[in-house]
Design an enzyme around this catalytic site. Structure first.
Site, PDB file in Angstrom:
ATOM      1  N   GLN A  98       0.847  -1.199   0.000  1.00 51.04           N
ATOM      2  CA  GLN A  98       0.000   0.000   0.000  1.00 51.04           C
ATOM      3  C   GLN A  98       0.883   1.249   0.000  1.00 51.04           C
ATOM      4  OE1 GLN A  98      -2.255   1.709   3.406  1.00 51.04           O
ATOM      5  NE2 GLN A  98      -4.063   1.418   2.107  1.00 51.04           N
ATOM      6  N   TYR A 179      -5.990  10.921   3.900  1.00 49.39           N
ATOM      7  CA  TYR A 179      -4.611  11.238   3.504  1.00 49.39           C
ATOM      8  C   TYR A 179      -4.601  11.977   2.161  1.00 49.39           C
ATOM      9  CZ  TYR A 179      -3.719   8.368   7.533  1.00 49.39           C
ATOM     10  OH  TYR A 179      -3.733   7.878   8.814  1.00 49.39           O
ATOM     11  N   GLY A 309      -8.995  -6.711   9.015  1.00 52.98           N
ATOM     12  CA  GLY A 309      -7.892  -5.971   9.613  1.00 52.98           C
ATOM     13  C   GLY A 309      -7.458  -6.565  10.934  1.00 52.98           C
TER      14      GLY A 309
HETATM   15  C1  LIG Z   1      -3.527  -1.037  13.716  1.00 53.12           C
HETATM   16  C2  LIG Z   1      -4.237  -0.575  12.471  1.00 53.12           C
HETATM   17  C3  LIG Z   1      -3.530   0.142  11.521  1.00 53.12           C
HETATM   18  C4  LIG Z   1      -4.160   0.539  10.331  1.00 53.12           C
HETATM   19  N1  LIG Z   1      -3.398   1.163   9.358  1.00 53.12           N
HETATM   20  C5  LIG Z   1      -3.938   1.353   8.127  1.00 53.12           C
HETATM   21  C6  LIG Z   1      -3.113   1.751   7.029  1.00 53.12           C
HETATM   22  O1  LIG Z   1      -1.894   1.918   7.121  1.00 53.12           O
HETATM   23  N2  LIG Z   1      -3.728   1.910   5.818  1.00 53.12           N
HETATM   24  C7  LIG Z   1      -5.079   1.701   5.642  1.00 53.12           C
HETATM   25  O2  LIG Z   1      -5.592   1.849   4.535  1.00 53.12           O
HETATM   26  N3  LIG Z   1      -5.861   1.326   6.668  1.00 53.12           N
HETATM   27  C8  LIG Z   1      -5.325   1.109   7.892  1.00 53.12           C
HETATM   28  N4  LIG Z   1      -6.116   0.617   8.895  1.00 53.12           N
HETATM   29  C9  LIG Z   1      -7.538   0.296   8.617  1.00 53.12           C
HETATM   30  C10 LIG Z   1      -7.690  -1.155   8.155  1.00 53.12           C
HETATM   31  O3  LIG Z   1      -7.102  -1.336   6.878  1.00 53.12           O
HETATM   32  C11 LIG Z   1      -9.158  -1.584   8.069  1.00 53.12           C
HETATM   33  O4  LIG Z   1      -9.818  -0.790   7.106  1.00 53.12           O
HETATM   34  C12 LIG Z   1      -9.845  -1.433   9.401  1.00 53.12           C
HETATM   35  O5  LIG Z   1      -9.060  -2.044  10.413  1.00 53.12           O
HETATM   36  C13 LIG Z   1     -11.236  -2.058   9.408  1.00 53.12           C
HETATM   37  O6  LIG Z   1     -11.181  -3.442   9.281  1.00 53.12           O
HETATM   38  P1  LIG Z   1     -11.411  -4.402  10.534  1.00 53.12           P
HETATM   39  O7  LIG Z   1     -12.694  -3.971  11.165  1.00 53.12           O
HETATM   40  O8  LIG Z   1     -11.466  -5.762   9.915  1.00 53.12           O
HETATM   41  O9  LIG Z   1     -10.232  -4.238  11.459  1.00 53.12           O
HETATM   42  C14 LIG Z   1      -5.533   0.239  10.114  1.00 53.12           C
HETATM   43  C15 LIG Z   1      -6.240  -0.458  11.100  1.00 53.12           C
HETATM   44  C16 LIG Z   1      -5.619  -0.890  12.243  1.00 53.12           C
HETATM   45  C17 LIG Z   1      -6.393  -1.709  13.250  1.00 53.12           C
END
Ligand SMILES: Cc1cc2nc3c(=O)[nH]c(=O)nc-3n(C[C@H](O)[C@H](O)[C@H](O)COP(=O)(O)O)c2cc1C
Length: 356
Positions: A98, A179, A309
């Site tokens: 990414q 962003y 995630g």
């Molecule tokens: C620790 C953490 C770091 C994240 N960093 C990013 C990132 O660098 N880029 C991004 O697009 N989303 C980031 N996200 C969002 C996740 O990609 C995802 O959209 C979000 O966790 C929702 O999915 P989930 O409910 O399955 O965790 C992050 C989420 C978490 C928990």
């Protein structure tokens, strides 16, 4: 059989299952943006995903927005990422990188020579950010000139090339979460009166040019994009998100991308119903899914693949756990962004007896 475990074509690649690991910043790089030696292990542990999308990686140093995040600009960074792609491929996985340019969601203390963060317009985001010395107010960013915009687009193109050279199967443009790309898309952060601001066509121009540049370098079938309409994170606001994202996704059609990844968090519009019919590549849904909701999205044909995630963060063998209906490890928020192995590579896989 669960629809999670059938193969699916995503751009150039055939994935072995439909479970995608979401991009997650984990802040395990050094101050020069070089991923630590723990990083290949972390991703290799999760290679059972049909596709891994890495944490956000800055394409150019001015795109960094958080402490200990990695880049893909220097030879040292590229060499470290080669270890990551090799470790994942050795376990039969696939991995996209990414590319994340934070724009105004940064701080001079994180940028070369204390530079101001860059943005479409000089509008300070509300809020604070973590720096090496603690929480600091965001600052008023530098409004990019057209020449500087061209240089950032070229920075993404070169980053895509380096990611491919480092063995990655493709790249994802991070156009979500407030962003830089979303700062261009959104009327609240983009008050430009040139070809990059004003009308929705002008606000979408930056994203479309970045995608075209990356696709020209490594092939459109190795380029994806993540969006998160109405996710009010990082002080991002748009006057008419359904209009903005309808236009954007209509324009993606001609680019022939590998996938569109849409993560929704409490949006007032059903963007999946709105956007999926407009897109011709693979459609990935993420945000708050569990096994049951993910399976029903796939069974109903609402998504081609589903993105997890925090469940993948805490469960290196998540596909196997779903296959067996096994209990899940619980993610520990305290160690999401801390340096070191704890909370990173020490989440246990199921014991051999449990998986027997
Ligand atoms: C620790 C953490 C770091 C994240 N960093 C990013 C990132 O660098 N880029 C991004 O697009 N989303 C980031 N996200 C969002 C996740 O990609 C995802 O959209 C979000 O966790 C929702 O999915 P989930 O409910 O399955 O965790 C992050 C989420 C978490 C928990």
């Amino acid at each position: 059989m669960s629809p999670l475990f059938s193969q699916v074509r995503v751009g150039r690649h055939t994935l072995s299952n439909r479970m995608v690991m979401a991009p997650m910043t984990r802040s395990r790089a050094d101050d020069a943006g070089v991923p630590s030696t723990l990083v290949p292990t972390y991703y290799a542990q999760r290679a059972g995903a049909g596709l891994i999308i890495t944490e956000g990686v800055f394409p150019v140093a001015l795109g960094k927005g958080y402490v200990r995040t990695p880049g893909i600009e220097t030879a040292e960074q590229v060499a470290a990422w080669k270890q990551v792609s090799a470790a994942v491929h050795a376990r039969g996985g696939r991995i996209f990188m990414q590319l994340m340019h934070c724009g105004r969601i940064s701080h001079p203390s994180l940028l070369p020579e204390g530079a101001l963060p860059q943005a479409p317009s000089a509008i300070k985001p509300a809020g604070q950010t973590w720096t090496a010395t603690g929480l600091e107010e965001f600052v008023t960013p530098h409004a990019l000139s057209v020449a500087e915009i061209a240089s950032i687009i070229d920075g993404y193109r070169r980053a895509a090339r380096r990611a491919a050279d480092a063995g990655f199967d493709g790249v994802e443009l991070h156009a979500a979460s407030g962003y830089l790309p979303e700062q261009f898309l959104s009327s609240g952060s983009n008050r430009r009166d040139d070809e990059y601001g004003g009308s929705v066509a002008n606000r979408a121009r930056f994203v479309l040019e970045v995608l075209a540049a990356m696709a020209s370098e490594i092939g459109s079938d190795r380029v994806g994009i993540k969006i998160s309409p109405e996710m009010n994170f990082n002080d991002i606001v748009d006057a008419n998100p359904p209009e903005t994202y309808t236009y954007l996704v209509e324009q993606l059609r001609g680019l022939d991308l590998a996938y569109l990844h849409v993560a929704l968090f409490g949006a007032s519009t059903d963007y999946h119903a709105l956007l999926r019919p407009l897109f011709d590549g693979s459609y990935l849904i993420g945000g708050g899914l569990d096994q049951h909701s993910a399976e029903s999205l796939l069974a109903d044909g609402r998504a081609d693949a589903v993105v997890f995630g925090s469940a993948f963060l805490a469960n290196p063998d998540l596909p196997e756990r779903f296959r067996q209906g096994a209990a899940l490890n619980v993610p520990d928020k305290e160690t999401f962004y801390t340096p070191g192995a704890e909370g990173y590579i020490d989440y246990p896989a199921m014991s051999p007896t449990a998986s027997a």
